[in-house]
Design an enzyme around this catalytic site. Structure first.
Site, PDB file in Angstrom:
ATOM      1  N   ASP A  23       0.860  -1.192   0.000  1.00 25.05           N
ATOM      2  CA  ASP A  23       0.000   0.000   0.000  1.00 25.05           C
ATOM      3  C   ASP A  23       0.890   1.234   0.000  1.00 25.05           C
ATOM      4  O   ASP A  23       0.801   2.094   0.867  1.00 25.05           O
ATOM      5  CB  ASP A  23      -0.909  -0.013   1.227  1.00 25.05           C
ATOM      6  CG  ASP A  23      -2.062   0.982   1.121  1.00 25.05           C
ATOM      7  OD1 ASP A  23      -2.441   1.337  -0.023  1.00 25.05           O
ATOM      8  OD2 ASP A  23      -2.581   1.414   2.159  1.00 25.05           O
ATOM      9  N   ASN A  29       1.841   6.827   3.361  1.00 25.16           N
ATOM     10  CA  ASN A  29       2.613   5.850   4.132  1.00 25.16           C
ATOM     11  C   ASN A  29       4.114   6.090   4.051  1.00 25.16           C
ATOM     12  O   ASN A  29       4.904   5.224   4.418  1.00 25.16           O
ATOM     13  CB  ASN A  29       2.285   4.425   3.670  1.00 25.16           C
ATOM     14  CG  ASN A  29       0.965   3.936   4.237  1.00 25.16           C
ATOM     15  OD1 ASN A  29       0.521   4.389   5.289  1.00 25.16           O
ATOM     16  ND2 ASN A  29       0.314   3.020   3.532  1.00 25.16           N
ATOM     17  N   ASP A  38       3.351   1.464   8.261  1.00 23.88           N
ATOM     18  CA  ASP A  38       2.111   0.747   7.982  1.00 23.88           C
ATOM     19  C   ASP A  38       2.260  -0.347   6.925  1.00 23.88           C
ATOM     20  O   ASP A  38       1.952  -0.159   5.749  1.00 23.88           O
ATOM     21  CB  ASP A  38       1.015   1.724   7.559  1.00 23.88           C
ATOM     22  CG  ASP A  38      -0.359   1.053   7.565  1.00 23.88           C
ATOM     23  OD1 ASP A  38      -0.460  -0.096   8.045  1.00 23.88           O
ATOM     24  OD2 ASP A  38      -1.332   1.680   7.101  1.00 23.88           O
TER      25      ASP A  38
END
Length: 315
Positions: free
Chosen positions: A202, A207, A219
């Site tokens: 992701d 992030n 994350d």
């Protein structure tokens, strides 16, 4: 604990008790961080830097899958990569308190990266390549994959089972998703087999945190198995940015340029998944508050239009 309201009992007192149970001493300062899938708090400590307490959504990942995330993060940290790994308490990183699973990690601040900067894009490219070098050393056994079942079929069923989608739009929504699915399958087949590896999964700008010493990633909750390009395309806003990102990447690790043709498919899959994610989580009170547009028929009409545009690009 209800599946529809899984965090109803996660009060500030419970968060503080969970941190105290690890032998730490909270000073009472709590800051809820921006997270919907899980619940994440910054917890101040007496005579120490704050910690980040992440409470995992019940039922989303198995304990084994969460531990794989933690192991991967620690592998990256051991390779001296700027990735935040969870802290260990009595030999454990996955902790339990009052029915919740959680992990504590050090707090690392930072600012958003400047994706207009060639220097920062090259730096990110080099860092992602180094992450992939570690990711390629072994395989996940319990975490998901970047595939049509996960990112198209399951989200579509979640939307069709939800009351959010207007009845008059159901057939057109199903047709749009099935068209996307068919074209995504054709694109993957046309490209042929590509190497897959453990990914961040992701890798969007939210992030990545930038400091005076450079970037670090946070994350790994969506860490999955997939093609390398999955961790690149969300950081490149245009073709030139992708070229610069890949220049940095290629200085550390070979990249199969055939994977670039997968980007429209990955983008379309993410778009289908996004709507399905909201629909599947709508009973969580945080979601109607954060995504009120999903209760409006015009948003679904636009979503269907967007899916057809993605399909046109694939076609």
């Amino acid at each position: 604990m209800s599946d529809e309201t899984p965090y109803a009992r996660l009060t500030p007192d419970l968060v503080l008790d969970a941190v105290t149970a690890c032998g730490l001493w909270p000073d009472g300062r709590l800051l809820a961080l921006n997270s919907y899938e899980n619940r994440v708090w910054q917890v101040g400590l007496e005579d120490a830097s704050p910690v980040i307490a992440k409470f995992y959504r019940p039922g989303r990942w198995s304990d084994a899958a969460i531990l794989e995330e933690h192991t991967f993060a620690q592998e990256l940290a051991d390779a001296e990569l700027p990735v935040v790994a969870p802290r260990t308490f009595a030999g454990r990183t996955l902790l339990h308190h009052d029915g919740y699973r959680y992990a504590l990690s050090p707090r690392h601040g930072g600012r958003a990266p400047s994706l207009e900067s060639a220097d920062q894009l090259k730096w990110l490219g080099r860092l992602i390549a180094r992450i992939h070098m570690v990711g390629a050393r072994s395989a996940f056994a319990h975490r998901g994959r970047i595939d049509r079942d996960t990112l198209i079929a399951h989200p579509m069923h979640a939307v069709l089972a939800s009351s959010l989608l207007p009845a008059v739009s159901r057939d057109r929504y199903r047709h749009a998703v099935e068209r996307v699915d068919r074209l995504v399958a054709a694109r993957f087949e046309a490209i042929g087999p590509v190497r897959t590896l453990r990914l961040h999964g992701d890798c969007h700008p939210g992030n990545v945190l930038w400091t005076d010493t450079g970037p670090h990633f946070v994350d790994l909750d969506d860490a999955r198995t997939g093609p390398a390009v999955q961790d690149l395309w969300m950081l490149a806003h245009d073709e030139r940015a992708m070229e610069v990102l890949l220049e940095g990447y290629a200085s550390m690790r070979d990249f199969d340029h055939a994977e670039l043709a997968l980007i429209p498919a990955l983008r379309a899959m993410r778009q289908v998944h996004y709507a399905g994610w909201i629909a599947a989580r709508w009973h969580d009170p945080a979601f109607p508050a954060a995504f009120p547009f999903a209760a409006e028929s015009r948003w679904w009409e636009q979503h269907i239009t967007d899916l057809h545009e993605q399909a046109d690009e694939l076609e």
